[in-house]
Scaffold this motif. Sequence first.
Motif, PDB file in Angstrom:
ATOM      1  N   GLU A   1       6.538  23.548  -2.672  1.00  0.00           N
ATOM      2  CA  GLU A   1       6.083  23.062  -0.615  1.00  0.00           C
ATOM      3  C   GLU A   1       7.131  22.703  -0.540  1.00  0.00           C
ATOM      4  OE1 GLU A   1       2.561  20.456  -0.322  1.00  0.00           O
ATOM      5  OE2 GLU A   1       3.226  20.683   1.537  1.00  0.00           O
ATOM      6  N   GLY A   2       7.936  21.590  -1.947  1.00  0.00           N
ATOM      7  CA  GLY A   2       8.781  21.176  -1.941  1.00  0.00           C
ATOM      8  C   GLY A   2      10.540  21.949  -0.989  1.00  0.00           C
ATOM      9  N   TRP A   3      10.183  22.948  -1.988  1.00  0.00           N
ATOM     10  CA  TRP A   3      11.157  24.167  -2.675  1.00  0.00           C
ATOM     11  C   TRP A   3      11.365  24.747  -0.696  1.00  0.00           C
ATOM     12  CZ3 TRP A   3      15.501  24.900  -5.694  1.00  0.00           C
ATOM     13  CH2 TRP A   3      16.242  26.477  -5.153  1.00  0.00           C
ATOM     14  N   SER A   4      10.786  25.218  -0.877  1.00  0.00           N
ATOM     15  CA  SER A   4      10.540  26.421   0.196  1.00  0.00           C
ATOM     16  C   SER A   4      10.606  25.425   2.044  1.00  0.00           C
ATOM     17  CB  SER A   4       9.043  26.922   0.872  1.00  0.00           C
ATOM     18  OG  SER A   4       8.717  27.555  -0.689  1.00  0.00           O
ATOM     19  N   SER A   5      10.507  24.185   1.688  1.00  0.00           N
ATOM     20  CA  SER A   5      10.912  23.209   3.778  1.00  0.00           C
ATOM     21  C   SER A   5      12.243  22.384   2.783  1.00  0.00           C
ATOM     22  CB  SER A   5       9.350  22.188   3.200  1.00  0.00           C
ATOM     23  OG  SER A   5       9.643  21.516   2.015  1.00  0.00           O
ATOM     24  N   GLN A   6      12.418  23.100   1.860  1.00  0.00           N
ATOM     25  CA  GLN A   6      13.662  21.986   1.494  1.00  0.00           C
ATOM     26  C   GLN A   6      13.742  20.315   1.705  1.00  0.00           C
ATOM     27  OE1 GLN A   6      16.667  24.216   4.134  1.00  0.00           O
ATOM     28  NE2 GLN A   6      16.970  25.455   2.405  1.00  0.00           N
ATOM     29  N   LYS A   7      12.155  20.017   1.447  1.00  0.00           N
ATOM     30  CA  LYS A   7      12.135  18.424   1.106  1.00  0.00           C
ATOM     31  C   LYS A   7      11.663  18.359  -0.493  1.00  0.00           C
ATOM     32  CE  LYS A   7      10.459  18.551   6.173  1.00  0.00           C
ATOM     33  NZ  LYS A   7       9.003  18.359   7.097  1.00  0.00           N
ATOM     34  N   LEU A   8      12.503  18.453  -0.713  1.00  0.00           N
ATOM     35  CA  LEU A   8      12.345  18.207  -1.964  1.00  0.00           C
ATOM     36  C   LEU A   8      11.776  17.377  -3.101  1.00  0.00           C
ATOM     37  CD1 LEU A   8      12.920  20.320  -4.581  1.00  0.00           C
ATOM     38  CD2 LEU A   8      15.146  18.559  -4.792  1.00  0.00           C
ATOM     39  N   VAL A   9      11.791  15.990  -1.241  1.00  0.00           N
ATOM     40  CA  VAL A   9      10.803  14.390  -1.577  1.00  0.00           C
ATOM     41  C   VAL A   9       9.863  14.673  -2.036  1.00  0.00           C
ATOM     42  CG1 VAL A   9      10.337  14.145   0.169  1.00  0.00           C
ATOM     43  CG2 VAL A   9      10.964  12.225  -0.929  1.00  0.00           C
ATOM     44  N   LEU A  10       9.335  15.631  -1.507  1.00  0.00           N
ATOM     45  CA  LEU A  10       7.718  16.087  -2.035  1.00  0.00           C
ATOM     46  C   LEU A  10       7.653  16.152  -3.434  1.00  0.00           C
ATOM     47  CD1 LEU A  10       6.978  17.865   0.553  1.00  0.00           C
ATOM     48  CD2 LEU A  10       6.375  16.416   0.640  1.00  0.00           C
ATOM     49  N   ALA A  11       8.438  16.531  -4.208  1.00  0.00           N
ATOM     50  CA  ALA A  11       8.163  17.260  -5.738  1.00  0.00           C
ATOM     51  C   ALA A  11       9.000  16.311  -6.929  1.00  0.00           C
ATOM     52  CB  ALA A  11       8.841  18.442  -6.033  1.00  0.00           C
TER      53      ALA A  11
ATOM     54  N   LEU B   1      16.361  17.276 -13.989  1.00  0.00           N
ATOM     55  CA  LEU B   1      15.760  18.434 -12.952  1.00  0.00           C
ATOM     56  C   LEU B   1      15.621  18.481 -11.816  1.00  0.00           C
ATOM     57  CD1 LEU B   1      14.541  21.140 -13.548  1.00  0.00           C
ATOM     58  CD2 LEU B   1      12.866  20.233 -13.832  1.00  0.00           C
ATOM     59  N   PHE B   2      15.871  16.851 -11.039  1.00  0.00           N
ATOM     60  CA  PHE B   2      16.121  16.868 -10.027  1.00  0.00           C
ATOM     61  C   PHE B   2      17.036  16.956  -9.330  1.00  0.00           C
ATOM     62  CE2 PHE B   2      16.698  13.371  -6.336  1.00  0.00           C
ATOM     63  CZ  PHE B   2      16.141  14.205  -5.407  1.00  0.00           C
ATOM     64  N   GLN B   3      18.237  16.592  -9.853  1.00  0.00           N
ATOM     65  CA  GLN B   3      19.752  16.879  -9.667  1.00  0.00           C
ATOM     66  C   GLN B   3      19.761  18.207  -9.792  1.00  0.00           C
ATOM     67  OE1 GLN B   3      21.153  14.287  -8.015  1.00  0.00           O
ATOM     68  NE2 GLN B   3      19.895  12.664  -8.860  1.00  0.00           N
TER      69      GLN B   3
ATOM     70  N   ARG C   1      18.050  19.770  -6.333  1.00  0.00           N
ATOM     71  CA  ARG C   1      18.290  19.089  -5.675  1.00  0.00           C
ATOM     72  C   ARG C   1      20.146  19.978  -4.613  1.00  0.00           C
ATOM     73  NH1 ARG C   1      20.163  12.777  -3.796  1.00  0.00           N
ATOM     74  NH2 ARG C   1      21.696  12.732  -5.004  1.00  0.00           N
ATOM     75  N   TYR C   2      20.592  19.885  -6.055  1.00  0.00           N
ATOM     76  CA  TYR C   2      22.189  21.233  -5.926  1.00  0.00           C
ATOM     77  C   TYR C   2      21.998  22.272  -5.215  1.00  0.00           C
ATOM     78  CZ  TYR C   2      25.674  24.489  -7.154  1.00  0.00           C
ATOM     79  OH  TYR C   2      26.862  25.250  -6.553  1.00  0.00           O
ATOM     80  N   TRP C   3      20.747  22.806  -6.045  1.00  0.00           N
ATOM     81  CA  TRP C   3      20.258  24.161  -4.252  1.00  0.00           C
ATOM     82  C   TRP C   3      20.168  24.516  -3.625  1.00  0.00           C
ATOM     83  CZ3 TRP C   3      22.823  28.158  -6.761  1.00  0.00           C
ATOM     84  CH2 TRP C   3      22.895  28.092  -8.587  1.00  0.00           C
ATOM     85  N   ILE C   4      19.437  22.881  -3.331  1.00  0.00           N
ATOM     86  CA  ILE C   4      18.806  22.854  -1.578  1.00  0.00           C
ATOM     87  C   ILE C   4      19.377  22.662  -1.069  1.00  0.00           C
ATOM     88  CG2 ILE C   4      17.243  21.725  -0.007  1.00  0.00           C
ATOM     89  CD1 ILE C   4      15.824  23.430  -1.744  1.00  0.00           C
ATOM     90  N   ASP C   5      20.912  21.748  -1.571  1.00  0.00           N
ATOM     91  CA  ASP C   5      21.845  21.925  -0.915  1.00  0.00           C
ATOM     92  C   ASP C   5      22.887  22.868  -0.447  1.00  0.00           C
ATOM     93  OD1 ASP C   5      21.519  19.259  -0.470  1.00  0.00           O
ATOM     94  OD2 ASP C   5      22.471  18.357  -2.273  1.00  0.00           O
TER      95      ASP C   5
ATOM     96  N   ASN D   1       2.856   8.639  -3.035  1.00  0.00           N
ATOM     97  CA  ASN D   1       3.645   9.412  -3.292  1.00  0.00           C
ATOM     98  C   ASN D   1       5.078   9.086  -2.380  1.00  0.00           C
ATOM     99  OD1 ASN D   1       3.051  10.332  -5.482  1.00  0.00           O
ATOM    100  ND2 ASN D   1       2.784  11.703  -5.119  1.00  0.00           N
ATOM    101  N   ALA D   2       4.370   9.193  -1.402  1.00  0.00           N
ATOM    102  CA  ALA D   2       5.569   8.782  -0.070  1.00  0.00           C
ATOM    103  C   ALA D   2       6.766   7.708  -0.429  1.00  0.00           C
ATOM    104  CB  ALA D   2       5.284   9.042   0.961  1.00  0.00           C
ATOM    105  N   GLU D   3       6.202   6.622  -1.161  1.00  0.00           N
ATOM    106  CA  GLU D   3       7.010   5.214  -1.558  1.00  0.00           C
ATOM    107  C   GLU D   3       7.721   5.674  -2.805  1.00  0.00           C
ATOM    108  OE1 GLU D   3       6.483   2.500  -0.118  1.00  0.00           O
ATOM    109  OE2 GLU D   3       4.923   2.877   1.003  1.00  0.00           O
ATOM    110  N   ILE D   4       7.639   6.957  -3.482  1.00  0.00           N
ATOM    111  CA  ILE D   4       8.834   7.288  -4.168  1.00  0.00           C
ATOM    112  C   ILE D   4      10.047   7.691  -3.836  1.00  0.00           C
ATOM    113  CG2 ILE D   4       9.299   8.307  -6.338  1.00  0.00           C
ATOM    114  CD1 ILE D   4       6.134   7.965  -6.364  1.00  0.00           C
TER     115      ILE D   4
END
Length: 550
Positions: free
Chosen positions: A395-405, A413-415, A418-422, A514-517
Motif C-alpha cells: 500500500e505504501g509502495w503503490s501510493s508512494q507513501k512509504l510512511v505507511l510501512a 530496508l527503509f532507506q 525510499r531511494y526507489w520511491i524518490d 502507527n501514524a505517530e511513528i
Amino acid sequence: MKRTKRFAALALAAGIGLASPLFVYDAAARPGGGQTFRSRSSSSSSSSSSSRSSSSSSSPWSGSSGSRSSSPSSSPSSSSSESTSYSGSSAGFSGPFVLVVLAMGAVFFVASTILQKQREAERGWESDLPDPEEERTRAARRRKRERKQAPAEKPRQRKNHSTLESALRALGSKDPHFSRVLFEDFLYALYTEVQAARGKSKLDTLGSYLAESAIAAYSPYPAAEVRDVVIGAMRFEAVVAQSEPVRRIELVVGFEVNYTEVSADGEEQSYWVSETWRLLRDPDVASRPPEKTRLFGCPNCGAPQDKAIGSKCAYCGVVASAGTLDWTVFSIDIEAREPRGPMLTGTTEEVGTDLPTVVAPGVKSKWSALTEKDPALRWSAWKARVEAIFHAFHEGWSSQKLVLARPYLSDNLFQSQRYWIDTYREQKLRNITEDARIVSIDLARVLSDTYYDAVTVRVFASCRDYTVDGDGKVVAGSETKERAYSEYWTLIRGAERRGAPRIDPVCPNCGAPNAEINMSGACGHCNAHLTAGEFDWVLSRIEQDEVYRG
C-alpha cells in the motif's frame, strides 16, 4: 689497517735486507781467523802502505778499491796483508753503513706510518667500514644457517563452510556474541561508508578496515561525490575457516549496487556495479555490540578515523593489522560497472520462481527451540504478522507513501525503498502493485544469537504489476495480467523479547497509532525506537530467488 702493517713490514724488511750482507760477512770472519771489525789495526801494522793508500781515500768503497789496486807492487808479505786489508777495509765501513741503513729504515718506517695515519684521517669514518665482500659472505652464511635452524612452515589448512557460524565453531572461536543480523548490517554500512569516503578522496581514513590493495581498486574511478548508494543485493559467496598456519576466517561477499557519482565539474552519472569483496578476521575477535555496528572509528579505542595515519590510530597508537581487531577488506574486484540509472520502465521477467525453496539444515528444530523460548509465538500468528507487513508495504509502495510501512521496515530496508520511491517521483512515474496477495509461505531459516532472532521465509505472492507516467498512462507491465513471484523475506526481533506478534497498526510499546511513528523509526508518542526489532518482528531483508543462498 692491514695495509699499514704490510707496509711497515716491507719497510723493515727492506732495511734488514740492505744490512744483511754485512751481518753475514761478520759472522763468516769470526770462525776463519777470529777477525773482527777491530782487525783494521792489525792490518795497518802489517802493511802500512796499503793502509795509507786506503786511508787516502775519502770513502770506504774507494779505500777497498785502493787496496786491490796496490797488489801488483806489493810484497809477498803484503799479499797476505791484502786479504787481511780487504777484510779489514770492509770491516772498516760496515759499522757506520749498518747504522746508516738502519737509520734510513727507521726514518722510512716512521715516515710511512705518519703518511698512513694521515690517509686514514682523511678517509675518516670510512676507514672503519667493514669489507663489503666479507659482509656479504657472512650474511649469506647467516641466512643459510637460519634456514637450517628455522622450523618447517606449516601447510595451510583451509576448509569451506556454508555459514559464518559453522566456520566460527570449527575454529573454536572465542566470540560467542557473533550476530549474523548485526554483521550484515555492518557490511551494508561499511559499503556505504566506503563510497562516501571515496567521494571525498578520504579512503585512507578507513585504513583500519581497508587494506591498501582494496583502496587501490577504486583509484581508476575518481569522483568528487558519491551519493544515493543503494545495495540491491548482498550475498555470501564463500566462507573459509583457516586453522594453519594462522587461524582466521575469510569471507567472500558479492554486492550489486546502484549509486550516483558527481564529477569535479559537477556532472552526475548513475552506475550499476557488481563488486566482490574479500574480508578476513581473527576468529577470536569480539563482535561489535548493536549500538556500534554502524560506527567506523578506531577498532581499538573508538576514536574518530579522520586523523588516522593509514591503519594507525592517532589517539591510541595501535596499528590495526589485517583482521586483528575487526573485519578487514583485503581485496575488492569491480567486476562490472555500467553507466546507467535505475531501469524503471522496462519489464523484467521473473527468474527462479519455480526453483525449490532453499531450506537451511535443522530449520524445524530451530523453530521449535524458538517457540519453546517464547510459548506465545505461534506459526499462525507469525504468518499473520508477515501478511500485515506485506499489505502495508504494498500500500505504501503503490501510493508512494512509504510512511505507511515505516513501522514494519528496518532502517536499512527503509532507506533503500525510499531511494526507489524518490527515483520514481523524479521521473514522474509510479509503480503500482494492485491486488497484491500472499499465496503461501515456506519456512527457510531460523537463526538465534545473543542479540537477535531472525526468521527467513519464502513468500509466494501474486499481483498486477505495472507502471504509469504522470498522465496515468501505463508505460511498463500490465494492469490486467497477474504476475506470480516469490522472494525471501527475513524478519528480526530482539532476542530478549517475548509475546505474540501483533497485527494491529499501533506502536507495540505504548499503543499509539502507527501514524505517530516517524521516518527515523521512533514513536512520536513514547519516543521508543521500533524498527530494529526492539519490540516486535520487522522486515529486515528482501532477497530475490536468483541471489538467495541461505
